[in-house]
Design a protein around this motif. Structure first.
Motif, PDB file in Angstrom:
ATOM      1  N   ALA A  71     -62.491 -31.657   7.071  1.00 43.15           N
ATOM      2  CA  ALA A  71     -62.341 -31.237   8.461  1.00 43.15           C
ATOM      3  C   ALA A  71     -61.517 -29.955   8.576  1.00 43.15           C
ATOM      4  O   ALA A  71     -60.618 -29.709   7.792  1.00 43.15           O
ATOM      5  CB  ALA A  71     -61.670 -32.348   9.253  1.00 43.15           C
ATOM      6  N   THR A  72     -61.869 -29.144   9.580  1.00 47.96           N
ATOM      7  CA  THR A  72     -61.092 -27.964   9.918  1.00 47.96           C
ATOM      8  C   THR A  72     -60.032 -28.387  10.925  1.00 47.96           C
ATOM      9  O   THR A  72     -60.348 -29.031  11.925  1.00 47.96           O
ATOM     10  CB  THR A  72     -61.989 -26.885  10.555  1.00 47.96           C
ATOM     11  N   GLN A  73     -58.800 -28.023  10.641  1.00 43.67           N
ATOM     12  CA  GLN A  73     -57.710 -28.400  11.542  1.00 43.67           C
ATOM     13  C   GLN A  73     -57.451 -27.272  12.534  1.00 43.67           C
ATOM     14  O   GLN A  73     -57.276 -26.128  12.138  1.00 43.67           O
ATOM     15  CB  GLN A  73     -56.438 -28.692  10.760  1.00 43.67           C
ATOM     16  N   LYS A  75     -54.785 -25.843  14.856  1.00 44.93           N
ATOM     17  CA  LYS A  75     -53.326 -25.968  14.977  1.00 44.93           C
ATOM     18  C   LYS A  75     -52.813 -25.214  16.195  1.00 44.93           C
ATOM     19  O   LYS A  75     -53.437 -24.255  16.661  1.00 44.93           O
ATOM     20  CB  LYS A  75     -52.653 -25.434  13.719  1.00 44.93           C
ATOM     21  N   LYS A 123     -55.738 -35.306  18.104  1.00 43.71           N
ATOM     22  CA  LYS A 123     -54.377 -35.746  17.780  1.00 43.71           C
ATOM     23  C   LYS A 123     -53.415 -35.699  18.961  1.00 43.71           C
ATOM     24  O   LYS A 123     -52.282 -36.143  18.844  1.00 43.71           O
ATOM     25  CB  LYS A 123     -53.806 -34.869  16.651  1.00 43.71           C
ATOM     26  N   ASP A 134     -48.486 -27.556  14.804  1.00 41.25           N
ATOM     27  CA  ASP A 134     -48.911 -28.953  14.903  1.00 41.25           C
ATOM     28  C   ASP A 134     -50.447 -29.015  14.927  1.00 41.25           C
ATOM     29  O   ASP A 134     -51.110 -28.188  15.549  1.00 41.25           O
ATOM     30  CB  ASP A 134     -48.379 -29.612  16.178  1.00 41.25           C
ATOM     31  N   VAL A 135     -51.008 -30.038  14.258  1.00 41.05           N
ATOM     32  CA  VAL A 135     -52.459 -30.223  14.282  1.00 41.05           C
ATOM     33  C   VAL A 135     -52.829 -30.859  15.610  1.00 41.05           C
ATOM     34  O   VAL A 135     -52.298 -31.892  15.995  1.00 41.05           O
ATOM     35  CB  VAL A 135     -52.912 -31.123  13.099  1.00 41.05           C
ATOM     36  N   GLU A 138     -59.218 -32.020  14.880  1.00 42.04           N
ATOM     37  CA  GLU A 138     -59.921 -31.799  13.614  1.00 42.04           C
ATOM     38  C   GLU A 138     -61.414 -31.785  13.869  1.00 42.04           C
ATOM     39  O   GLU A 138     -61.943 -32.655  14.551  1.00 42.04           O
ATOM     40  CB  GLU A 138     -59.570 -32.900  12.598  1.00 42.04           C
ATOM     41  N   SER A 140     -65.163 -31.640  11.926  1.00 44.44           N
ATOM     42  CA  SER A 140     -65.825 -31.777  10.616  1.00 44.44           C
ATOM     43  C   SER A 140     -67.225 -31.200  10.665  1.00 44.44           C
ATOM     44  O   SER A 140     -67.784 -30.963  11.694  1.00 44.44           O
ATOM     45  CB  SER A 140     -65.893 -33.231  10.184  1.00 44.44           C
TER      46      SER A 140
END
Length: 140
Positions: A71-73, A75, A123, A134-135, A138, A140
């Protein structure tokens, strides 16, 4: 480097000193290049001469491209508060779709999807505070 005009036995010569290293001088006399040995005492310098090694450039086959695995986070770029979340887990998004809106430094900002994919995790929720890095989501 330096240019001189010499007259030797009635003949004129245009002399240019191109390079002078140790006791060898590279000169050009009337358009012809010569290496000339200069008879003088060579003095040792106190400063060492540094010679750098040539750094080999990587071959095309040696360059590895990182592929995103998993997954790409997404932030948080700045600390702030979440005002509104536009997506939920499982939603399909395209690059540029709105993911969430947050308030940072008294300004409303929108976070957009960086790539096409499916939301793997959200999140944060409305009203949460976040710190820089902070994430948030996400993909995918």
């Amino acid at each position: 480097m330096k240019k001189f005009k010499f007259t030797i036995q009635g003949n004129e010569y245009d002399v240019e000193v191109l390079k002078f290293e140790d006791n060898i001088a590279k000169v050009e006399v009337n358009g012809t290049h010569y290496s000339v040995e200069v008879h003088k005492e060579i003095k040792q310098t106190k400063t060492p001469v540094l010679v750098r090694q040539e750094v080999p450039s990587p071959k095309r086959s040696e360059i590895k491209i990182k592929k995103s695995i998993g997954a790409t986070q997404i932030k948080a770029p700045l600390p702030g508060n979440i005002m509104q979340v536009f997506v939920k887990t499982g939603d399909e998004v395209k690059k540029g779709d709105k993911l969430l809106m947050y308030e940072a430094m008294k300004m409303e900002n929108t976070i957009l999807a960086e790539k096409e994919g499916q939301i793997a995790a959200v999140k944060v929720q409305q009203g949460d505070s976040m710190l820089e890095g902070d994430v948030l989501i996400e993909i995918s």
